[in-house]
Design a protein around this motif. Structure first.
Motif, PDB file in Angstrom:
ATOM      1  N   GLY A  78       0.795  -1.218   0.000  1.00  0.00           N
ATOM      2  CA  GLY A  78       0.000   0.000   0.000  1.00  0.00           C
ATOM      3  C   GLY A  78       0.825   1.263   0.000  1.00  0.00           C
ATOM      4  N   ARG A  79       1.919   1.250  -0.738  1.00  0.00           N
ATOM      5  CA  ARG A  79       2.787   2.421  -0.782  1.00  0.00           C
ATOM      6  C   ARG A  79       3.609   2.412  -2.067  1.00  0.00           C
ATOM      7  NH1 ARG A  79       7.295   1.543   3.846  1.00  0.00           N
ATOM      8  NH2 ARG A  79       8.244   3.300   2.753  1.00  0.00           N
ATOM      9  N   THR A  80       4.094   3.581  -2.444  1.00  0.00           N
ATOM     10  CA  THR A  80       4.979   3.709  -3.599  1.00  0.00           C
ATOM     11  C   THR A  80       6.400   3.410  -3.162  1.00  0.00           C
ATOM     12  OG1 THR A  80       3.554   5.390  -4.588  1.00  0.00           O
ATOM     13  CG2 THR A  80       5.820   5.269  -5.394  1.00  0.00           C
ATOM     14  N   LEU A  81       7.124   2.676  -3.976  1.00  0.00           N
ATOM     15  CA  LEU A  81       8.478   2.258  -3.634  1.00  0.00           C
ATOM     16  C   LEU A  81       9.488   2.902  -4.580  1.00  0.00           C
ATOM     17  CD1 LEU A  81       7.774  -1.552  -3.133  1.00  0.00           C
ATOM     18  CD2 LEU A  81       8.094   0.164  -1.324  1.00  0.00           C
ATOM     19  N   GLY A  82      10.563   3.440  -3.998  1.00  0.00           N
ATOM     20  CA  GLY A  82      11.647   3.982  -4.802  1.00  0.00           C
ATOM     21  C   GLY A  82      12.578   2.886  -5.274  1.00  0.00           C
ATOM     22  N   LEU A  83      13.419   3.189  -6.236  1.00  0.00           N
ATOM     23  CA  LEU A  83      14.367   2.207  -6.758  1.00  0.00           C
ATOM     24  C   LEU A  83      15.336   1.772  -5.662  1.00  0.00           C
ATOM     25  CD1 LEU A  83      15.146   3.869 -10.222  1.00  0.00           C
ATOM     26  CD2 LEU A  83      13.548   2.008  -9.721  1.00  0.00           C
ATOM     27  N   GLY A  84      15.680   0.490  -5.666  1.00  0.00           N
ATOM     28  CA  GLY A  84      16.532  -0.062  -4.612  1.00  0.00           C
ATOM     29  C   GLY A  84      15.766  -0.419  -3.361  1.00  0.00           C
ATOM     30  N   ALA A  85      14.444  -0.507  -3.479  1.00  0.00           N
ATOM     31  CA  ALA A  85      13.585  -0.700  -2.302  1.00  0.00           C
ATOM     32  C   ALA A  85      13.811  -2.021  -1.591  1.00  0.00           C
ATOM     33  CB  ALA A  85      12.112  -0.598  -2.709  1.00  0.00           C
ATOM     34  N   PHE A  86      14.394  -3.003  -2.269  1.00  0.00           N
ATOM     35  CA  PHE A  86      14.575  -4.320  -1.653  1.00  0.00           C
ATOM     36  C   PHE A  86      16.044  -4.610  -1.329  1.00  0.00           C
ATOM     37  CE2 PHE A  86      10.718  -4.265  -4.082  1.00  0.00           C
ATOM     38  CZ  PHE A  86       9.795  -4.708  -3.156  1.00  0.00           C
ATOM     39  N   GLY A  87      16.813  -3.538  -1.248  1.00  0.00           N
ATOM     40  CA  GLY A  87      18.222  -3.684  -0.902  1.00  0.00           C
ATOM     41  C   GLY A  87      19.070  -4.210  -2.039  1.00  0.00           C
ATOM     42  N   GLU A  88      18.502  -4.233  -3.257  1.00  0.00           N
ATOM     43  CA  GLU A  88      19.267  -4.744  -4.391  1.00  0.00           C
ATOM     44  C   GLU A  88      20.309  -3.743  -4.867  1.00  0.00           C
ATOM     45  OE1 GLU A  88      15.588  -2.851  -6.487  1.00  0.00           O
ATOM     46  OE2 GLU A  88      16.081  -3.789  -4.561  1.00  0.00           O
ATOM     47  N   ASN A  89      21.395  -4.265  -5.407  1.00  0.00           N
ATOM     48  CA  ASN A  89      22.431  -3.405  -5.981  1.00  0.00           C
ATOM     49  C   ASN A  89      22.066  -2.914  -7.369  1.00  0.00           C
ATOM     50  OD1 ASN A  89      24.422  -5.754  -4.436  1.00  0.00           O
ATOM     51  ND2 ASN A  89      24.568  -3.602  -3.825  1.00  0.00           N
ATOM     52  N   LEU A  90      21.381  -3.771  -8.120  1.00  0.00           N
ATOM     53  CA  LEU A  90      20.937  -3.391  -9.458  1.00  0.00           C
ATOM     54  C   LEU A  90      19.426  -3.557  -9.549  1.00  0.00           C
ATOM     55  CD1 LEU A  90      23.531  -5.268 -11.750  1.00  0.00           C
ATOM     56  CD2 LEU A  90      23.768  -3.026 -10.653  1.00  0.00           C
ATOM     57  N   THR A  91      18.739  -2.487  -9.921  1.00  0.00           N
ATOM     58  CA  THR A  91      17.326  -2.576 -10.259  1.00  0.00           C
ATOM     59  C   THR A  91      17.252  -2.603 -11.776  1.00  0.00           C
ATOM     60  OG1 THR A  91      16.832  -1.193  -8.329  1.00  0.00           O
ATOM     61  CG2 THR A  91      15.037  -1.610  -9.875  1.00  0.00           C
ATOM     62  N   ILE A  92      16.788  -3.718 -12.330  1.00  0.00           N
ATOM     63  CA  ILE A  92      16.826  -3.895 -13.778  1.00  0.00           C
ATOM     64  C   ILE A  92      15.417  -3.904 -14.368  1.00  0.00           C
ATOM     65  CG2 ILE A  92      18.985  -5.185 -13.648  1.00  0.00           C
ATOM     66  CD1 ILE A  92      17.307  -7.737 -14.275  1.00  0.00           C
ATOM     67  N   GLN A  93      15.370  -3.784 -15.689  1.00  0.00           N
ATOM     68  CA  GLN A  93      14.101  -3.832 -16.404  1.00  0.00           C
ATOM     69  C   GLN A  93      14.302  -4.633 -17.683  1.00  0.00           C
ATOM     70  OE1 GLN A  93      12.529  -0.109 -18.199  1.00  0.00           O
ATOM     71  NE2 GLN A  93      10.676  -0.535 -17.019  1.00  0.00           N
ATOM     72  N   GLY A  94      13.440  -5.626 -17.894  1.00  0.00           N
ATOM     73  CA  GLY A  94      13.533  -6.399 -19.123  1.00  0.00           C
ATOM     74  C   GLY A  94      13.620  -7.892 -18.914  1.00  0.00           C
ATOM     75  N   TRP A  95      14.080  -8.308 -17.747  1.00  0.00           N
ATOM     76  CA  TRP A  95      14.183  -9.737 -17.433  1.00  0.00           C
ATOM     77  C   TRP A  95      13.585 -10.010 -16.066  1.00  0.00           C
ATOM     78  CZ3 TRP A  95      20.021  -9.346 -18.691  1.00  0.00           C
ATOM     79  CH2 TRP A  95      20.247  -9.606 -20.060  1.00  0.00           C
TER      80      TRP A  95
END
Length: 227
Positions: A78-95
């Motif tokens: 129930g909230r908007t999440l910024g990039l890196g929200a899950f502690g990931e080093n790379l936020t990717i798009q496409g896979w």
């Protein structure tokens, strides 16, 4: 598709989190970085992990998460999440997990990297979002993300993206590995297929070998009981 965009590169150092009335240290909070960073065999420049037993190391130098999963979590939390929200080093798009296999090798700037295992979600995600069921939801949905090991060090930047160099010949997708690890736990044939992947991380290999040994022992005992 042989390429994936990197929406953000995220690094950070451990901070204190409150969880179940206790203080815990976690590197889950990351900041986006646009300048080139050196990627070593252990991690990205400026990035650290608090729990080196379960995070980081050569098999888990980089954590990657697909932005395609963000709407699922935004709806759940129930909230908007910024990039890196899950502690990931790379936020990717496409896979996403069904598109990638353990052992796939990629070009990332000057570096070469390889998928070692799906991410194993832990309670630090629960602590960050005050949502105890996040790890289980992540396992059940298969939206786990994954880890990369570094085969060749070098400088990297967001604009480099990830380019698939060599698909692993065994073709064991991250989605299949998650299914066997978390949901279809007694599938011995599935476990054997995963163990055939030479690039599988040492921690997941140990878990599957132990599980397979238990399954085979149980089968032997049942067969002996029939005679």
């Amino acid at each position: 598709m042989n390429n994936s965009n990197i929406l953000s590169i995220n690094v950070g150092t451990p901070q204190q989190l409150q969880y179940n009335n206790k203080q815990v240290m976690s590197g889950i909070y990351k900041m986006q970085v646009d300048e080139p960073l050196f990627l070593s065999f252990l991690n990205l420049e400026g990035d650290e992990q608090a729990d080196l037993k379960h995070h980081g190391g050569k098999d888990k130098a980089i954590c990657v998460y697909a932005h395609e999963h963000y709407p699922y979590w935004e709806n759940l939390l129930g909230r908007t999440l910024g990039l890196g929200a899950f502690g990931e080093n790379l936020t990717i798009q496409g896979w996403i997990e069904k598109d990638l296999c353990i052992g796939d090798v990629f070009k990332f700037g000057e570096a070469t990297v390889q998928i070692s295992q799906p991410r194993q979600p832990c309670y630090k995600l629960s602590a960050r979002y005050n949502a105890p069921d996040i790890p289980v939801k992540m396992q059940e949905s298969g939206n786990t993300g994954f880890y990369l090991r570094v085969l060749q060090e070098g400088y990297v930047k967001r604009q480099d993206g990830l380019t698939l160099l060599t698909p692993h010949p065994k073709g064991i997708t991250l989605a299949f590995a998650n299914q066997i690890m978390h949901l279809d736990k007694e599938n011995s044939e599935g476990i054997k297929r995963i163990l055939e992947v030479d690039a599988l991380s040492s921690s997941w290999r140990a878990t599957f070998e132990k599980r397979l040994n238990g399954l085979e022992t149980d089968t032997s005992e049942r067969l002996r009981g029939q005679f």
